[in-house]
Design an enzyme around this catalytic site. Sequence first.
Site, short mmCIF file in Angstrom:
data_model
loop_
_atom_site.label_atom_id
_atom_site.label_comp_id
_atom_site.label_asym_id
_atom_site.label_seq_id
_atom_site.Cartn_x
_atom_site.Cartn_y
_atom_site.Cartn_z
CB CYS A 115 -0.78 0.06 1.20
SG CYS A 115 -1.98 -1.50 1.31
CG HIS A 252 -3.06 3.44 1.95
ND1 HIS A 252 -3.36 3.28 0.64
CD2 HIS A 252 -3.02 2.44 2.87
CE1 HIS A 252 -3.92 2.10 0.86
NE2 HIS A 252 -3.63 1.40 2.17
CG ASN A 282 -6.41 -0.46 1.38
OD1 ASN A 282 -5.93 -0.16 0.30
ND2 ASN A 282 -6.06 -1.06 2.42
N1 ACO Z 1 -18.60 -8.28 8.59
C1 ACO Z 1 -18.92 -8.76 10.09
N2 ACO Z 1 -18.38 -9.09 11.10
C2 ACO Z 1 -16.98 -9.19 10.85
C3 ACO Z 1 -16.36 -8.88 9.61
C4 ACO Z 1 -17.55 -8.37 8.70
N3 ACO Z 1 -16.75 -8.08 7.30
N4 ACO Z 1 -15.24 -9.10 9.82
C5 ACO Z 1 -15.03 -9.31 10.87
N5 ACO Z 1 -16.00 -9.44 11.80
C6 ACO Z 1 -16.25 -9.91 13.09
C7 ACO Z 1 -15.22 -10.56 13.62
O1 ACO Z 1 -15.46 -12.06 13.39
C8 ACO Z 1 -15.36 -10.47 15.20
O2 ACO Z 1 -16.23 -11.24 15.80
P1 ACO Z 1 -16.43 -11.98 17.07
O3 ACO Z 1 -16.34 -10.75 18.15
O4 ACO Z 1 -17.36 -12.70 17.28
O5 ACO Z 1 -15.05 -12.73 17.06
C9 ACO Z 1 -15.85 -9.16 15.31
O6 ACO Z 1 -16.26 -8.71 13.80
C10 ACO Z 1 -14.66 -7.86 15.49
O7 ACO Z 1 -13.81 -8.33 14.90
P2 ACO Z 1 -12.38 -7.38 14.71
O8 ACO Z 1 -11.44 -8.02 13.70
O9 ACO Z 1 -11.72 -7.18 16.36
O10 ACO Z 1 -12.91 -6.10 14.40
P3 ACO Z 1 -12.18 -4.63 14.11
O11 ACO Z 1 -13.04 -3.71 15.02
O12 ACO Z 1 -10.73 -4.59 14.48
O13 ACO Z 1 -12.22 -4.32 12.68
C11 ACO Z 1 -10.92 -4.11 11.04
C12 ACO Z 1 -11.73 -5.17 11.92
C13 ACO Z 1 -11.69 -3.22 10.13
C14 ACO Z 1 -10.17 -5.17 10.10
C15 ACO Z 1 -9.95 -3.28 11.64
O14 ACO Z 1 -9.17 -4.08 12.52
C16 ACO Z 1 -9.12 -2.50 10.71
O15 ACO Z 1 -9.48 -1.57 10.18
N6 ACO Z 1 -7.59 -2.88 10.78
C17 ACO Z 1 -6.77 -2.36 9.77
C18 ACO Z 1 -6.71 -3.13 8.72
C19 ACO Z 1 -6.58 -2.34 7.16
O16 ACO Z 1 -6.92 -1.27 7.08
N7 ACO Z 1 -5.94 -3.21 6.34
C20 ACO Z 1 -5.81 -2.65 5.15
C21 ACO Z 1 -4.23 -2.83 4.69
S1 ACO Z 1 -3.19 -2.11 5.52
C22 ACO Z 1 -3.03 -0.65 5.44
O17 ACO Z 1 -3.52 -0.25 4.36
C23 ACO Z 1 -2.87 0.23 6.35
#
Ligand code: ACO
Length: 325
Positions: A115, A252, A282
């Site tokens: 990214c 980004h 993204n």
């Molecule tokens: N729909 C519904 N529920 C979901 C989904 C989905 N798409 N994905 C995960 N869940 C559930 C999980 O299973 C979990 O359930 P549980 O509590 O029963 O176990 C719950 O939602 C919470 O999951 P978390 O992973 O803890 O959720 P979080 O609040 O951390 O959000 C996310 C997840 C959006 C991926 C976040 O961590 C994030 O944005 N991280 C950054 C990742 C990113 O942006 N990566 C891109 C590449 S890197 C970059 O470009 C910087």
Amino acid sequence: MSTIRTIIAGTGSYLPARVMTNDDLSKIVETTDEWIVERTGIHSRHIAADGELTSDLALAAARAAIADAGIDAQEIDTIILATTTPDYTFPATAVTVQAELGLHHGAAFDIQAVCSGFVYALTIADTFIRTGQSKTALVIGAETFSRLLDWTDRTTCVLFGDGAGAVVVKGAAGEGTNADRGVLTAHLHSDGRYKDKLYVDGGPSSTQSTGHVRMEGREVFRHAVVNIAEAITESLAATGLNADDIDWFVPHQANKRILDGTAKRIGLPPEKVVLTVAEQGNTSAASVPLAFDTAVKDGRIKKGDLVLLEAMGGGFTWGSLLLRF
Ligand code: ACO
């Protein structure tokens, strides 16, 4: 003191026609529009058509940037294409773009910083121009990231999209002050200790296959806000400028929550942040030039504005770049 600056002469972008909404995704994996919007700010993303390759997206963005710059493509002596999703393992996707543009001179190559790729590529182009290696360069970020997704994994497949953005950059005389147009400073970083936090579980040398994206979302989130803010502080310190001087922040587009957190941390008001994540998701290396072109074309970014770019991605890699448009 007179110096050579790398100025942005033209911008362009391209998005595939097909739009995939959160509701469309909810038919593929167990998710909801509400969950995706609340956690990421993403409403929809574009997905490349069957047979539409990264080079096709890159070429469309490149042609738009060349037209915007008003140059003859033959002036381009360097093509740097940032991608994680090349058409083939080799040759570089950049050489396909070079051939399609009818260019047989200069150098064309890909760079891989996930990214952060476009910020890396623009920094390389800036170095080439300031050292005389290049006079006019085409810098592209292009991805068909959808091809790396595991469409059964709801924790990753909802986050990404396809697209391409490009800029034409040229050398121009400057005074060596912050009033100059062009790139004023750039700062790149990586830390391979975190390579397993966000990665693709395949490759030519390891599995002889392409693999799929794997991610520890929370860990990525935690590092992203801190690393990005530090890289921005570095760019400001190097120039003696402060957050109030920035006209536009073009980050980004990973996740709206990361961007809100970063803007708050460095003291930038939300109205100065260019956001495309809602409609594009993204798009990895394409997201910064896509957002940049959007804000140039809709008239927000104007000649003379101070623009801050930043990105963070797998590796981890991250960086920031400050330029006067
Ligand atoms: N729909 C519904 N529920 C979901 C989904 C989905 N798409 N994905 C995960 N869940 C559930 C999980 O299973 C979990 O359930 P549980 O509590 O029963 O176990 C719950 O939602 C919470 O999951 P978390 O992973 O803890 O959720 P979080 O609040 O951390 O959000 C996310 C997840 C959006 C991926 C976040 O961590 C994030 O944005 N991280 C950054 C990742 C990113 O942006 N990566 C891109 C590449 S890197 C970059 O470009 C910087």
